[in-house]
Design a protein around this motif. Sequence first.
Motif, PDB file in Angstrom:
ATOM      1  N   LEU A  88     -15.543  -9.392   7.192  1.00  0.00           N
ATOM      2  CA  LEU A  88     -14.958  -9.479   8.533  1.00  0.00           C
ATOM      3  C   LEU A  88     -15.681 -10.498   9.409  1.00  0.00           C
ATOM      4  CD1 LEU A  88     -14.184  -5.715   9.151  1.00  0.00           C
ATOM      5  CD2 LEU A  88     -12.546  -7.545   8.667  1.00  0.00           C
ATOM      6  N   ARG A  89     -16.971 -10.705   9.167  1.00  0.00           N
ATOM      7  CA  ARG A  89     -17.708 -11.704   9.948  1.00  0.00           C
ATOM      8  C   ARG A  89     -17.476 -13.114   9.422  1.00  0.00           C
ATOM      9  NH1 ARG A  89     -23.191  -8.490  11.583  1.00  0.00           N
ATOM     10  NH2 ARG A  89     -22.089  -6.918  12.771  1.00  0.00           N
ATOM     11  N   SER A  90     -17.212 -13.249   8.135  1.00  0.00           N
ATOM     12  CA  SER A  90     -16.970 -14.583   7.603  1.00  0.00           C
ATOM     13  C   SER A  90     -15.519 -15.014   7.825  1.00  0.00           C
ATOM     14  CB  SER A  90     -17.304 -14.642   6.110  1.00  0.00           C
ATOM     15  OG  SER A  90     -16.382 -13.879   5.362  1.00  0.00           O
ATOM     16  N   GLN A  91     -14.610 -14.079   7.882  1.00  0.00           N
ATOM     17  CA  GLN A  91     -13.189 -14.338   8.134  1.00  0.00           C
ATOM     18  C   GLN A  91     -12.774 -13.473   9.320  1.00  0.00           C
ATOM     19  OE1 GLN A  91     -11.314 -16.517   6.363  1.00  0.00           O
ATOM     20  NE2 GLN A  91     -13.104 -17.024   5.129  1.00  0.00           N
ATOM     21  N   PRO A  92     -13.007 -13.912  10.537  1.00  0.00           N
ATOM     22  CA  PRO A  92     -12.861 -13.046  11.702  1.00  0.00           C
ATOM     23  C   PRO A  92     -11.437 -12.671  12.117  1.00  0.00           C
ATOM     24  CG  PRO A  92     -13.522 -15.240  12.378  1.00  0.00           C
ATOM     25  CD  PRO A  92     -13.503 -15.234  10.888  1.00  0.00           C
ATOM     26  N   ASP A  93     -10.401 -13.176  11.447  1.00  0.00           N
ATOM     27  CA  ASP A  93      -9.034 -12.815  11.827  1.00  0.00           C
ATOM     28  C   ASP A  93      -8.732 -11.413  11.306  1.00  0.00           C
ATOM     29  OD1 ASP A  93      -6.404 -12.623  12.514  1.00  0.00           O
ATOM     30  OD2 ASP A  93      -5.696 -14.215  11.184  1.00  0.00           O
ATOM     31  N   ARG A 168      -9.636  -6.297  17.026  1.00  0.00           N
ATOM     32  CA  ARG A 168     -10.628  -6.187  15.957  1.00  0.00           C
ATOM     33  C   ARG A 168     -10.099  -5.282  14.854  1.00  0.00           C
ATOM     34  NH1 ARG A 168     -15.068  -1.835  18.150  1.00  0.00           N
ATOM     35  NH2 ARG A 168     -13.534  -0.244  18.647  1.00  0.00           N
TER      36      ARG A 168
END
Length: 188
Positions: A88-93, A168
């Motif tokens: 989720l932090r590397s691909q924030p969408d 989120r």
Amino acid sequence: MVLLALAALDGVRMGRQRPAPRRNRTSRRERAALLLGFALALAMLLVPPVPSFADLAANRPGGQLEVQELSFVLPPAQRSLTDWVRLLRSQPDPALYAGDPVRISGFVLPVPGEAPELARLLVRCCLADATPFGLPVRWPAGQPLPQADQWLAIEGVMALDTTSNPPRSLVIPGRITPIQRPRRPFEP
């Protein structure tokens, strides 16, 4: 156990020795210190300390989990809590993962002003550098929120929380199972 055995041997040795009358006061102090040390060691064995992960996490800066480039992506149902947070932090969408199945475990971490998260502690070197990270969970309505430090296994789906700004990802549990604290509670 070794320290208890050594203390017992030292106590037997001291009991066999006849102290000189002028050393009687010192001998009593030594015996008292020996008994106190033996009692403390025995108490630690009988009642081991139980650390509070929520208290430890509350005193650590959150959000320090380094974003690593993912060379491969596990299927959603095989991702651990750590894998989900890194993804989720590397691909924030958050819309990319809506509907993906989730099977994670961790301890309940209270978050001031929000619902508790399911969390883990990341330890790189030792407990002194432990960093908390977690995922928000939409807990079932009408049920009491779980207690801090309670360990849970959650099976559900990842969803998009449109009530937060910015939107989120959050976990919508289908099944929540209380579990025992794992033998290895920290994430490497």
